[in-house]
Design an enzyme around this catalytic site. Structure first.
Site, short mmCIF file in Angstrom:
data_model
loop_
_atom_site.label_atom_id
_atom_site.label_comp_id
_atom_site.label_asym_id
_atom_site.label_seq_id
_atom_site.Cartn_x
_atom_site.Cartn_y
_atom_site.Cartn_z
N GLU A 23 24.62 43.33 30.58
CA GLU A 23 24.32 42.89 31.94
C GLU A 23 24.03 44.15 32.76
O GLU A 23 24.87 45.03 32.87
CB GLU A 23 25.55 42.16 32.51
CG GLU A 23 25.28 41.52 33.83
CD GLU A 23 26.51 40.87 34.43
OE1 GLU A 23 27.60 41.49 34.40
OE2 GLU A 23 26.39 39.76 34.94
N GLY A 56 42.85 45.66 48.37
CA GLY A 56 43.36 46.53 47.32
C GLY A 56 42.35 46.65 46.21
O GLY A 56 41.32 45.96 46.22
N ASP A 57 42.66 47.52 45.25
CA ASP A 57 41.74 47.65 44.12
C ASP A 57 42.26 46.86 42.92
O ASP A 57 43.32 46.22 42.99
CB ASP A 57 41.49 49.13 43.79
CG ASP A 57 42.78 49.89 43.53
OD1 ASP A 57 43.81 49.22 43.27
OD2 ASP A 57 42.77 51.13 43.58
N CYS A 84 25.20 37.07 38.93
CA CYS A 84 25.67 36.82 37.57
C CYS A 84 24.76 35.84 36.84
O CYS A 84 24.64 35.88 35.64
CB CYS A 84 27.08 36.28 37.61
SG CYS A 84 27.24 34.98 38.83
N GLY A 100 45.58 48.10 41.34
CA GLY A 100 46.71 47.91 42.26
C GLY A 100 46.95 46.42 42.52
O GLY A 100 47.47 45.71 41.65
N GLY A 105 45.11 43.87 42.49
CA GLY A 105 44.54 42.93 41.51
C GLY A 105 45.48 42.66 40.36
O GLY A 105 45.78 41.51 40.03
N GLU A 111 35.25 33.29 36.26
CA GLU A 111 33.79 33.21 36.44
C GLU A 111 33.28 34.63 36.23
O GLU A 111 33.49 35.50 37.07
CB GLU A 111 33.43 32.75 37.86
CG GLU A 111 34.05 31.43 38.27
CD GLU A 111 33.44 30.23 37.58
OE1 GLU A 111 32.36 30.39 36.97
OE2 GLU A 111 34.05 29.16 37.62
N LYS A 136 42.48 38.63 47.41
CA LYS A 136 42.18 40.06 47.32
C LYS A 136 40.68 40.19 47.11
O LYS A 136 40.16 40.02 46.00
CB LYS A 136 42.91 40.74 46.15
CG LYS A 136 42.77 42.25 46.21
CD LYS A 136 42.73 42.93 44.87
CE LYS A 136 41.41 42.94 44.22
NZ LYS A 136 40.33 43.67 44.90
P1 NAD Z 1 34.67 43.76 39.01
O1 NAD Z 1 35.18 42.96 37.87
O2 NAD Z 1 34.65 45.21 38.90
O3 NAD Z 1 35.51 43.43 40.33
C1 NAD Z 1 35.71 42.10 40.77
C2 NAD Z 1 37.05 42.00 41.44
O4 NAD Z 1 38.06 42.20 40.47
C3 NAD Z 1 37.29 43.04 42.52
O5 NAD Z 1 38.03 42.43 43.57
C4 NAD Z 1 38.12 44.09 41.80
O6 NAD Z 1 38.95 44.83 42.65
C5 NAD Z 1 38.95 43.22 40.87
N1 NAD Z 1 39.43 43.87 39.66
C6 NAD Z 1 38.83 44.85 38.94
N2 NAD Z 1 39.60 45.18 37.89
C7 NAD Z 1 40.70 44.40 37.95
C8 NAD Z 1 41.88 44.28 37.14
N3 NAD Z 1 42.07 45.04 36.06
N4 NAD Z 1 42.82 43.38 37.51
C9 NAD Z 1 42.63 42.60 38.60
N5 NAD Z 1 41.56 42.68 39.40
C10 NAD Z 1 40.59 43.56 39.07
O7 NAD Z 1 33.24 43.13 39.31
P2 NAD Z 1 32.24 43.51 40.46
O8 NAD Z 1 31.58 44.78 40.06
O9 NAD Z 1 32.87 43.40 41.79
O10 NAD Z 1 31.20 42.28 40.35
C11 NAD Z 1 30.17 42.24 39.46
C12 NAD Z 1 30.52 41.35 38.27
O11 NAD Z 1 30.88 40.05 38.70
C13 NAD Z 1 29.32 41.14 37.37
O12 NAD Z 1 29.71 41.27 36.03
C14 NAD Z 1 28.90 39.72 37.66
O13 NAD Z 1 28.21 39.10 36.62
C15 NAD Z 1 30.20 39.07 37.94
N6 NAD Z 1 30.00 37.85 38.74
C16 NAD Z 1 30.22 36.63 38.16
C17 NAD Z 1 30.02 35.47 38.88
C18 NAD Z 1 30.28 34.12 38.25
O14 NAD Z 1 30.56 33.17 38.98
N7 NAD Z 1 30.20 33.96 36.96
C19 NAD Z 1 29.62 35.52 40.18
C20 NAD Z 1 29.39 36.77 40.75
C21 NAD Z 1 29.61 37.94 40.01
#
Ligand code: NAD
Length: 476
Positions: A379, A202-203, A279, A206, A208, A246, A171
């Site tokens: 962050e 999906g979001d 990140c 949903g 996720g 991560e 996803k």
């Molecule tokens: P996000 O957490 O909003 O979304 C990431 C993914 O998770 C998306 O696919 C989203 O749909 C899904 N998601 C969101 N809420 C969820 C839930 N409750 N259950 C299941 N899935 C869910 O993050 P973003 O805004 O897409 O990305 C930015 C973040 O990612 C930053 O905090 C960044 O530091 C982090 N990041 C970490 C790494 C790493 O390897 N440590 C690498 C890249 C980005």
């Protein structure tokens, strides 16, 4: 405009059970560049069922056959480089060269890192002469990825999962789904058996959370925010599935007085890269007091020299941030930085001069940032750098560790002993020194609220395995 409403399930492109359309916005133009559909429980269930049905056959497929398919996928990924670069450029606003080279390149870099690590990788080995230890695929994996380095993250998850014999449902981020849809086309073209790789858009609330709580999913591999990592861990708790995380970061870049002369400029450029949306970005620059005043001048000059420009143009400029939501969040944090008393050295509120469309942020530098300020702790995920002085090595270490995160820290000094001493003391999964990047296949992951996983190379392969100990059948 691109219409990509279908999902890839069981080796076919299928329509969603009950379509919910979502626009994909090009952050450089604020215009709709594609329409996708968001899945719901029935789509998630179908993809998980396909992955489950495919698992026994794929797990039993000889390793060489799995590796041959991954090599084929790698060749297709290279042949379709331009398409992939374009998809990433449009969906998340990386300027052309960054998208086509670095963003695309991160995927092939990791894929090759895995192929190297698989050479001679021991899935079965003797223990004390009498037992044998086996690594076996954990099963069906849910892969949930963010938008900021989309192919980097998909490859870091899908390739090791495929290699060890797991099956999966990806996803991708709903904000940047186009690169993953293209990746699914490539998997299809490579000829993987049906059901090994599935994709449902999906979001988070949903698909996720449906994947995270699904009783037939054995593992979730997640990259994204710490907020979502916590929600996923909770959703996964009832089924006790493995959750590999991560998450975010707030990296320190410790610059000692004896650092090389380019250390400050390099730190600013690194922080601004990908519009600050990494990140592992070095967002807290800590400078030894005797070099502080000079560092502020250098940082201001470097930030002012950072060009912001359209994603369709070649060059080393930075592009917009990914969305209106992110733009507003970054503006709020810049405003808070000013209100809480940090010294604004460069950039600031609003779009760069002459820009009136697109989610472009001014490359911003704050000086005299103190630990009680919000911008020291949160962050920001935009092109915003905080700088602060330190007096002693102990204080620098204490300040670097004064965060809930622990992903990557950076150290700049020409004293080898000091570099190693400090590297050993900072609490993070990765430490990069003197601007030297890590090798591919070196593990990527964090301490504390930056997560618990290690991706890439041999460590990333083991993440997708169970360990089995067998007695009484010694190895020859
Ligand atoms: P996000 O957490 O909003 O979304 C990431 C993914 O998770 C998306 O696919 C989203 O749909 C899904 N998601 C969101 N809420 C969820 C839930 N409750 N259950 C299941 N899935 C869910 O993050 P973003 O805004 O897409 O990305 C930015 C973040 O990612 C930053 O905090 C960044 O530091 C982090 N990041 C970490 C790494 C790493 O390897 N440590 C690498 C890249 C980005």
């Amino acid at each position: 405009m691109i219409e990509k409403r279908q999902f890839y399930i069981n080796g076919e492109w299928v329509d969603p059970v009950s379509p919910h359309d979502m626009d994909v916005i090009d952050p450089a133009t604020e215009e709709v560049c594609a329409v996708i559909s968001l899945g719901d429980q029935a789509d998630t269930d179908a993809a998980v069922a396909a992955a489950n049905a495919a698992f026994p056959g794929w797990a039993d497929t000889p390793l060489e056959e799995r590796i041959a398919l991954i090599r084929e996928l790698g060749e297709i990924y290279t042949a379709r480089k331009e398409e992939m670069g374009e998809a990433i450029r449009m969906e998340m606003g990386a300027p052309k060269d960054l998208a086509h080279n670095n963003q695309w390149g991160a995927g092939s870099w990791h894929l090759n890192g895995f192929l190297d690590a698989l050479e001679g990788f021991e899935f079965e080995k003797p223990y004390k002469g009498k037992d044998r230890m086996r690594l076996e695929p954990i099963g069906v994996c849910g892969l949930i990825t963010p938008w900021n380095w989309p192919m980097n993250q998909v490859v870091l998850k899908a390739i090791p999962a495929m290699a060890v014999g797991c099956t999966m449902v990806l996803k991708p981020s709903e904000i940047a789904p186009l690169s993953s849809l293209l990746f699914a086309e490539m998997v299809d073209e490579a000829g993987f058996p049906k059901g090994v790789f599935n994709l449902v858009n999906g979001d988070g609330v949903g698909v996720g959370s449906q994947l995270s709580s699904h009783p037939d999913v054995d593992m979730i591999s997640f990259t994204g925010s710490t907020r979502a990592g916590i929600a996923i861990s909770k959703a996964a708790a009832d089924t006790l599935k493995r959750v590999s995380l991560e998450l975010g970061g707030k990296g320190a870049n410790v610059i000692f007085a004896d650092a090389d002369e380019k250390a400050v400029k390099r730190g600013v450029i690194h922080c601004m890269q990908n519009s600050g949306q990494s990140c592992n970005a070095p967002t807290r620059m800590m400078v030894e007091r005797s070099r502080y005043a000079q560092a502020l001048e250098e940082a201001k000059a470097a930030a002012e020299a950072t060009q912001v420009g359209p994603t369709t143009e070649s060059g080393r400029h930075i592009g917009p941030v990914v969305s209106e939501l992110q733009y507003n969040k970054i503006q709020d944090l810049i405003e808070i930085g000013i209100k809480e008393g940090a010294t604004l050295l460069a950039g600031g509120l609003g779009r760069p001069e002459g820009v009136n469309k697109g989610y472009y942020v001014r490359p911003t530098v704050f000086a005299d940032v103190t630990p009680d300020m919000t911008i020291y702790r949160e962050e920001i995920f935009g092109p915003v750098l905080s700088i602060m002085p330190f007096d002693t090595e102990e204080q620098a270490i204490e300040m670097a560790n004064d965060t809930v995160y622990g992903l990557t820290n950076y150290i700049q000094t020409q004293d080898d002993d000091k570099r190693l001493r400090v590297a050993r003391k900072v609490r993070s999964g990765m430490v990069e020194t003197n601007g030297i990047g890590r090798q591919n296949g070196s593990p990527f992951g964090g301490y504390k609220q930056s997560g618990n996983g290690r991706e890439g190379g041999a460590w990333g392969i083991e993440e997708f395995c169970e360990v089995k100990a067998i007695s009484g059948v010694p190895m020859e």
